[in-house]
Design a protein around this motif. Structure first.
Motif, PDB file in Angstrom:
ATOM      1  N   SER A 399      80.433 -65.160 -55.784  1.00 42.33           N
ATOM      2  CA  SER A 399      81.015 -64.342 -56.855  1.00 42.33           C
ATOM      3  C   SER A 399      80.580 -62.885 -56.698  1.00 42.33           C
ATOM      4  O   SER A 399      79.573 -62.593 -56.032  1.00 42.33           O
ATOM      5  CB  SER A 399      80.597 -64.870 -58.227  1.00 42.33           C
ATOM      6  N   VAL A 400      81.372 -61.999 -57.323  1.00 34.22           N
ATOM      7  CA  VAL A 400      81.043 -60.569 -57.378  1.00 34.22           C
ATOM      8  C   VAL A 400      81.330 -60.082 -58.792  1.00 34.22           C
ATOM      9  O   VAL A 400      82.021 -60.749 -59.577  1.00 34.22           O
ATOM     10  CB  VAL A 400      81.876 -59.750 -56.359  1.00 34.22           C
ATOM     11  N   GLU A 401      80.799 -58.913 -59.105  1.00 33.82           N
ATOM     12  CA  GLU A 401      81.078 -58.270 -60.389  1.00 33.82           C
ATOM     13  C   GLU A 401      82.116 -57.165 -60.195  1.00 33.82           C
ATOM     14  O   GLU A 401      81.971 -56.330 -59.287  1.00 33.82           O
ATOM     15  CB  GLU A 401      79.794 -57.679 -60.984  1.00 33.82           C
ATOM     16  N   LEU A 402      83.153 -57.161 -61.011  1.00 35.10           N
ATOM     17  CA  LEU A 402      84.187 -56.127 -60.965  1.00 35.10           C
ATOM     18  C   LEU A 402      84.071 -55.265 -62.213  1.00 35.10           C
ATOM     19  O   LEU A 402      84.206 -55.764 -63.338  1.00 35.10           O
ATOM     20  CB  LEU A 402      85.578 -56.758 -60.883  1.00 35.10           C
ATOM     21  N   ILE A 403      83.803 -53.987 -62.020  1.00 37.71           N
ATOM     22  CA  ILE A 403      83.671 -53.032 -63.131  1.00 37.71           C
ATOM     23  C   ILE A 403      84.882 -52.103 -63.073  1.00 37.71           C
ATOM     24  O   ILE A 403      85.171 -51.490 -62.033  1.00 37.71           O
ATOM     25  CB  ILE A 403      82.360 -52.230 -63.013  1.00 37.71           C
ATOM     26  N   GLY A 409      90.301 -45.774 -71.729  1.00 38.31           N
ATOM     27  CA  GLY A 409      88.998 -45.132 -71.647  1.00 38.31           C
ATOM     28  C   GLY A 409      87.815 -46.078 -71.744  1.00 38.31           C
ATOM     29  O   GLY A 409      86.670 -45.655 -71.541  1.00 38.31           O
ATOM     30  N   THR A 410      88.041 -47.355 -72.058  1.00 39.60           N
ATOM     31  CA  THR A 410      86.947 -48.330 -72.136  1.00 39.60           C
ATOM     32  C   THR A 410      86.604 -48.839 -70.738  1.00 39.60           C
ATOM     33  O   THR A 410      87.373 -48.654 -69.784  1.00 39.60           O
ATOM     34  CB  THR A 410      87.342 -49.503 -73.028  1.00 39.60           C
ATOM     35  N   ILE A 411      85.450 -49.473 -70.633  1.00 45.37           N
ATOM     36  CA  ILE A 411      84.999 -50.042 -69.364  1.00 45.37           C
ATOM     37  C   ILE A 411      84.852 -51.543 -69.533  1.00 45.37           C
ATOM     38  O   ILE A 411      84.251 -52.023 -70.509  1.00 45.37           O
ATOM     39  CB  ILE A 411      83.656 -49.415 -68.920  1.00 45.37           C
ATOM     40  N   SER A 412      85.397 -52.284 -68.600  1.00 50.44           N
ATOM     41  CA  SER A 412      85.289 -53.742 -68.638  1.00 50.44           C
ATOM     42  C   SER A 412      84.525 -54.216 -67.407  1.00 50.44           C
ATOM     43  O   SER A 412      84.567 -53.586 -66.346  1.00 50.44           O
ATOM     44  CB  SER A 412      86.671 -54.393 -68.678  1.00 50.44           C
TER      45      SER A 412
END
Length: 478
Positions: A399-403, A409-412
């Motif tokens: 798995s990896v983290e996707l930012i 304008g929000t960050i997920s």
């Protein structure tokens, strides 16, 4: 001889009287239609079509016309004359004679009457040598509305399409089916001629290309709704714009460089920049651009704004070039955001000519070449990892983290379970967007190893310090 002259003069007079009577009958017939008009404008006009009998009128004289007057067997009073600015002739023997608004036949009759006081049964012929320049006005959907002076080219009098060409050609918002010419009359209400120039384009109907008269005012109205198929035909018309200066276009919404852009045209109206060229100038569309619902907001000459909807998906799917609308100065292109895009569509959008060439994503952590990389739009996550050199032997390959920075304008941030056997899909192999960040963590084994190294490393240093005196004295013991 006298009897022959009298017969000829009588015939001319009879013909002129007959013409006068015919004109009186035509005007007389138009009165009932005027009375039936529900609401007349403040300045009354008679509305006619190009084939109306009221337009079958001979040339009428005005200031600047050059004519030739022939008085049979009286050469000393014959010769060329110019109609003065006040519409009169200054002739020998008879003096000032008004001819403004008269046909050549009627002017001949007036001169017969004038010279009859001095000559016995004069026979006068008036012919046109050189017509005066026409002063016309043109307003509405043309490139350069205003007043123009038109001259005859050889034997051809100026026509409606010639006037439009001189005014720079039509705009893309011109309503050719409802062009109007307002023509002043020497007596009575003006004529308003309704002209269908579209029939000229479709069928070659030359009756629509009316010959103009001095004082005509041309109005090209604005289309209430633009037909994309017809728009391309307008650009190819002979009276479309021939030279177009650089256009100032605004592009807003889902593009990488929103704002104003200056686009150059290549030649006339057929070389005008198109929607896709404007999108390219704005850096290309973003992955979530809704290309089915693009809007072009176009200001018109009458102060209103047209809203034109364009479906570029039809351009990609069936090659419908009419969707790639030609632009004009002042247009604003609005690219809305799509709620959801199918993975298969994302792949097609990424290869479209109006998509961005590359996007930039950041890959950090356990890859061989961490940092920012340039990749094509909508590149799948799996391909981006390979572009960064692939995993190190310490990476967590599950798995990896996707930012992601969202449009609002929000960050997920979310965890993606990797499956390299999957094609493009939002769950395991999503398409990347500009400015995405991918974080590859260490595997569990690498984490344990690093933890043990962290714990053992201080103990090793302590043992080294405790062992130092023995090593020191052992050195001297040798």
């Amino acid at each position: 001889m006298h009897h022959r002259h009298f017969a000829l003069s009588t015939a001319i007079a009879t013909t002129v009287v007959g013409l006068s009577c015919s004109a009186a009958i035509v005007v007389g017939r138009s009165q009932p239609s005027l009375a039936q008009t529900p609401a007349l404008p403040a300045d009354p006009v008679i509305r006619v079509t190009p084939n109306s009998p009221q337009l079958e009128q001979a040339y009428t004289l005005g200031g600047g016309d050059r004519i030739r007057i022939e008085i049979l067997r009286v050469p000393q009073y014959s010769g060329e004359q110019e109609v003065l600015v006040d519409g009169s002739l200054n002739l020998p023997l008879v003096g000032k004679i008004p001819v403004e608004g008269l046909t050549l036949e009627r002017a001949s009759q007036v001169l017969v009457e004038a010279y009859s006081a001095y000559l016995r049964q004069p026979i006068v012929t008036v012919s046109l040598v050189e017509p005066r320049p026409l002063k016309i006005g043109i307003a509405g959907e043309v490139q350069r509305p205003g007043a123009y002076t038109l001259t005859r080219e050889g034997a051809q009098f100026p026509t409606l399409t010639r006037a439009i060409e001189i005014a720079g050609g039509i705009t893309q918002s011109a309503d050719l089916r409802n062009a109007r010419i307002r023509r002043p009359q020497h007596s009575g209400p003006d004529l308003e001629i309704q002209v269908d120039l579209w029939s000229l384009l479709k069928t070659g109907d030359l009756s629509a290309d009316l010959t103009l008269r001095d004082g005509d005012t041309i109005a090209i109205p604005t289309l209430t709704e633009i037909d994309l198929q017809e728009a391309s035909e307008l650009a190819a018309a002979s009276f479309a714009a021939k030279e177009v200066p650089p256009l100032n276009i605004a592009v807003v919404g889902e593009v990488y460089r929103p704002g104003t852009h200056t686009l150059n045209s290549s030649g006339g109206a057929e070389g005008l920049p198109t929607v896709t060229q404007a999108l390219q100038a704005a850096g290309g569309i973003k992955p979530l651009a809704n290309i089915r619902r693009l809007q072009i907001r176009r200001p018109t000459r009458n102060g209103s704004q047209q809203i034109i909807e364009v479906d570029l998906w039809q351009l990609l799917q069936v090659g419908d070039l009419s969707q790639d609308l030609r632009l004009q100065n002042g247009d604003t292109i609005v690219v809305p955001i799509a709620r959801e895009i199918e993975p298969s569509e994302s792949t097609q959008l990424a290869t479209a000519s109006f998509s961005a060439e590359n996007i930039r994503v950041n890959i950090v952590g356990e890859v061989k070449q961490p940092g920012g990389i340039q990749i094509p739009p909508n590149t799948p996550l799996n391909q981006a990892l390979l572009a960064a050199g692939g995993f190190t032997n310490r990476a967590d390959t599950d798995s990896v983290e996707l930012i992601r920075l969202n449009p609002d304008g929000t960050i997920s941030q979310r965890t993606i379970d990797l499956d390299f056997s999957q094609g493009l899909n939002e769950l395991n192999n999503p398409a990347l967007r500009n400015a995405d960040a991918i974080v590859i963590s260490r595997s569990t084994l690498a984490s344990i190893s690093d933890t043990m190294d962290t714990a053992i490393n201080p103990l090793g240093k302590l043992l080294t310090i405790l062992n130092f005196p023995f090593r020191f004295f052992g050195l001297f013991g040798q």
